[in-house]
Structures are given as C-alpha cells and as structure tokens.
Design an enzyme around this catalytic site. Structure first.
Site, mmCIF file in Angstrom:
data_model
loop_
_atom_site.group_PDB
_atom_site.id
_atom_site.type_symbol
_atom_site.label_atom_id
_atom_site.label_comp_id
_atom_site.label_asym_id
_atom_site.label_seq_id
_atom_site.Cartn_x
_atom_site.Cartn_y
_atom_site.Cartn_z
ATOM 1 N N MET A 1 -4.176 23.082 -21.906
ATOM 2 C CA MET A 1 -4.606 24.313 -21.235
ATOM 3 C C MET A 1 -6.102 24.647 -21.323
ATOM 4 O O MET A 1 -6.502 25.738 -20.951
ATOM 5 C CB MET A 1 -3.790 25.507 -21.766
ATOM 6 C CG MET A 1 -2.301 25.329 -21.564
ATOM 7 S SD MET A 1 -1.341 26.791 -21.932
ATOM 8 C CE MET A 1 -1.719 27.837 -20.555
ATOM 9 N N HIS B 1 -18.774 37.663 -29.161
ATOM 10 C CA HIS B 1 -17.514 37.152 -29.713
ATOM 11 C C HIS B 1 -17.678 36.353 -31.000
ATOM 12 O O HIS B 1 -16.698 35.828 -31.539
ATOM 13 C CB HIS B 1 -16.800 36.291 -28.659
ATOM 14 C CG HIS B 1 -16.649 36.990 -27.358
ATOM 15 N ND1 HIS B 1 -17.553 36.836 -26.331
ATOM 16 C CD2 HIS B 1 -15.732 37.907 -26.934
ATOM 17 C CE1 HIS B 1 -17.187 37.603 -25.318
ATOM 18 N NE2 HIS B 1 -16.096 38.270 -25.657
ATOM 19 N N SER C 1 3.153 16.932 -28.317
ATOM 20 C CA SER C 1 4.128 17.768 -29.019
ATOM 21 C C SER C 1 5.434 17.930 -28.252
ATOM 22 O O SER C 1 6.436 18.349 -28.818
ATOM 23 C CB SER C 1 3.542 19.154 -29.289
ATOM 24 O OG SER C 1 3.236 19.788 -28.061
ATOM 25 N N ASP C 2 5.413 17.632 -26.943
ATOM 26 C CA ASP C 2 6.653 17.745 -26.166
ATOM 27 C C ASP C 2 6.610 16.835 -24.940
ATOM 28 O O ASP C 2 5.556 16.451 -24.474
ATOM 29 C CB ASP C 2 6.935 19.202 -25.762
ATOM 30 C CG ASP C 2 5.766 19.875 -25.065
ATOM 31 O OD1 ASP C 2 4.683 19.966 -25.677
ATOM 32 O OD2 ASP C 2 5.923 20.287 -23.913
ATOM 33 N N ILE D 1 -9.335 19.657 -30.749
ATOM 34 C CA ILE D 1 -8.194 19.028 -31.411
ATOM 35 C C ILE D 1 -6.986 19.906 -31.090
ATOM 36 O O ILE D 1 -6.976 21.082 -31.443
ATOM 37 C CB ILE D 1 -8.436 18.908 -32.934
ATOM 38 C CG1 ILE D 1 -9.055 20.188 -33.504
ATOM 39 C CG2 ILE D 1 -9.333 17.729 -33.262
ATOM 40 C CD1 ILE D 1 -9.303 20.166 -34.986
ATOM 41 N N GLY D 2 -6.038 19.348 -30.348
ATOM 42 C CA GLY D 2 -4.949 20.215 -29.913
ATOM 43 C C GLY D 2 -3.669 19.449 -29.688
ATOM 44 O O GLY D 2 -3.498 18.322 -30.153
ATOM 45 N N SER D 3 -2.772 20.089 -28.956
ATOM 46 C CA SER D 3 -1.512 19.425 -28.618
ATOM 47 C C SER D 3 -1.342 19.431 -27.103
ATOM 48 O O SER D 3 -2.068 20.135 -26.389
ATOM 49 C CB SER D 3 -0.335 20.141 -29.289
ATOM 50 O OG SER D 3 -0.253 21.452 -28.785
#
Ligand code: ADE
Length: 235
Positions: A181, A5, A204-205, A89-91
């Site tokens: 996730m 990958h 983000s929410d 690094i995410g939401s």
C-alpha cells in the site's frame, strides 16, 4: 527544525532510514537490532529512532499505512532532515502463483491505483521504480545470506478492503506479483526530492485463496527480511 509531523532535532536521522508501517514495529526494531538507539521523534506516536548497526549510524522510523501517510513522512525526512536512503520493510499479499507465503519480495517497480503520481506527472503514467543501486544491494545481500528473493512489480493499492475482483486477473496477467500500500508513493517522493528508495517485503498472505501466515511464521520471515535490510542498509 521540526516539521509538522516530525519533532526531531536537526541531524537526528542517519543518512539511511529503515521504514516499517507500524510505529511499534519501529520501536521493536530499534530495541532489538540497533545499539544505543534513541527515540528522536514521537509526533502522533509515529516513532523514529537513531542508533547504530555493526558500528554504522542507522535510523528506523514508521511511515504509517497507505500512500498519503508514507508520503508525508518520507518527504519530511528527505527534504527537512537530509535523509538520503529509504528502505521500506513491510508485508504484502501475493497475487501470482509463483510467489509463496513467507517468501521475500523486492520491489523493482510499483504500479498503483492512486492518483498521486498523475498529480505529479502532468496526468501521465509515471514509472515508479526503486533506486537501482539500493535495489541491487538488497538483492546481493540476500544472495550472500543464501536467501531466496523474488524481484518484481508491486501494486500499491489505495484500498485494503475492496480491491475489484477482476483486478487480481489484471495484475496476474501483467505480472504484477504482490499487493502492498505504499511503495508507488515512496518511490515518487524519493525521485522528486533527490533521494534513493527501495522496498523489501515479506509475503504475509495469498490474496486469491485467503491463506495467511501464522504469528510464528510471520516472526521467522520478518527476521529473514530484517537481516537482509540491515546488512544492505550499512553497505
Ligand atoms: N499487505 C499485506 N497483505 C496485504 C494485502 N492483502 N493487501 C494490501 N496490503 C497488504
């Protein structure tokens, strides 16, 4: 040597890799924040770049969505490319009322409804945790920059659509603050292959109310998160 990958050359990645979910976000981060960034892998358009930040070598590569995808990329980066530190690094979506929209959240632990860690751990409950040093560096860096962060437990959900309604009450009761996730998978992969991992997220929410950040607010909180992650990554 290339993996199934990742088609980068040996030594193409820095010891530390910042990992957003989205390949185009990885590209944007490389172009905006890294000096001399070169694309080192592009299999399936899951882009990875290496350049430097404040004079130190640093990579950024996407991990895709969900534990299976993130597990593939983090495993190959650590096992085949010798990567030592992974910072996701995410939401995330907030579950508990103490977490507000746009805030930064650092994941000390990651609970999950995925079975992957039971497969690794003789069907017992594995405590997927961030590397303490990396976690502390992120927290200290945020404090130096005067940014508020909450440190706590995330829920790494397999389903984006269809988390059981009563699950929100369970998470809240157990003080699991946000849903994302990937981190339960990434933390266990890092442990399994002897690397360090931690995650910093923007909210983000708000899941119980459906409130969500505007595109402009997302940009501001993303920049706040990037400033912490980049400075922590080169310490
Ligand atoms: N990432 C951002 N918001 C999320 C949500 N509501 N569920 C899972 N992952 C998320």
């Amino acid at each position: 040597m290339a993996t199934p990958h990742i088609n980068a050359k040996d030594g193409a990645f820095a010891e530390t890799v910042l990992m957003p979910g989205d390949p185009l976000r990885a590209k944007m981060i490389a172009e905006t924040f890294l000096e001399g960034a070169e694309q080192v892998t592009n299999v399936r358009n899951v882009f990875g770049y290496t350049g430097s930040y404040k004079g130190k070598r640093l990579s950024v590569m996407a991990h895709g969505m969900g534990i299976p995808s993130a597990s593939i990329y983090t495993t190959e980066l650590i096992k085949d490319y010798g990567v030592k530190n992974i910072i996701r690094i995410g939401s995330c979506g907030a579950v508990t009322p103490n977490i507000k929209l746009r805030e930064l959240f650092i994941a000390m632990g990651a609970s999950t409804d995925s079975k992957v860690n039971r497969m690794r751990f003789n069907d017992h409950d594995y405590a997927a945790i961030a590397d303490y040093t990396l976690l502390r560096t992120l927290v200290d860096t945020a404090a130096e920059q005067g940014k508020k962060v909450t440190v706590g437990n995330v829920f790494s959900a397999d389903l984006f659509y269809g988390v059981q309604p009563n699950m929100l009450d369970v998470l809240s009761k157990m003080q699991v603050n946000v849903i994302e996730m990937e981190l339960a998978g990434i933390y266990a992969v890092a442990a399994q292959y002897g690397a360090r991992a931690a995650g910093i997220l923007t909210v983000s929410d708000i899941i119980p109310t459906g409130e969500a950040t505007s595109a402009e607010e997302r940009q501001t909180s993303f920049r706040d998160m990037m400033e912490v992650a980049l400075d922590a990554a080169i310490k």
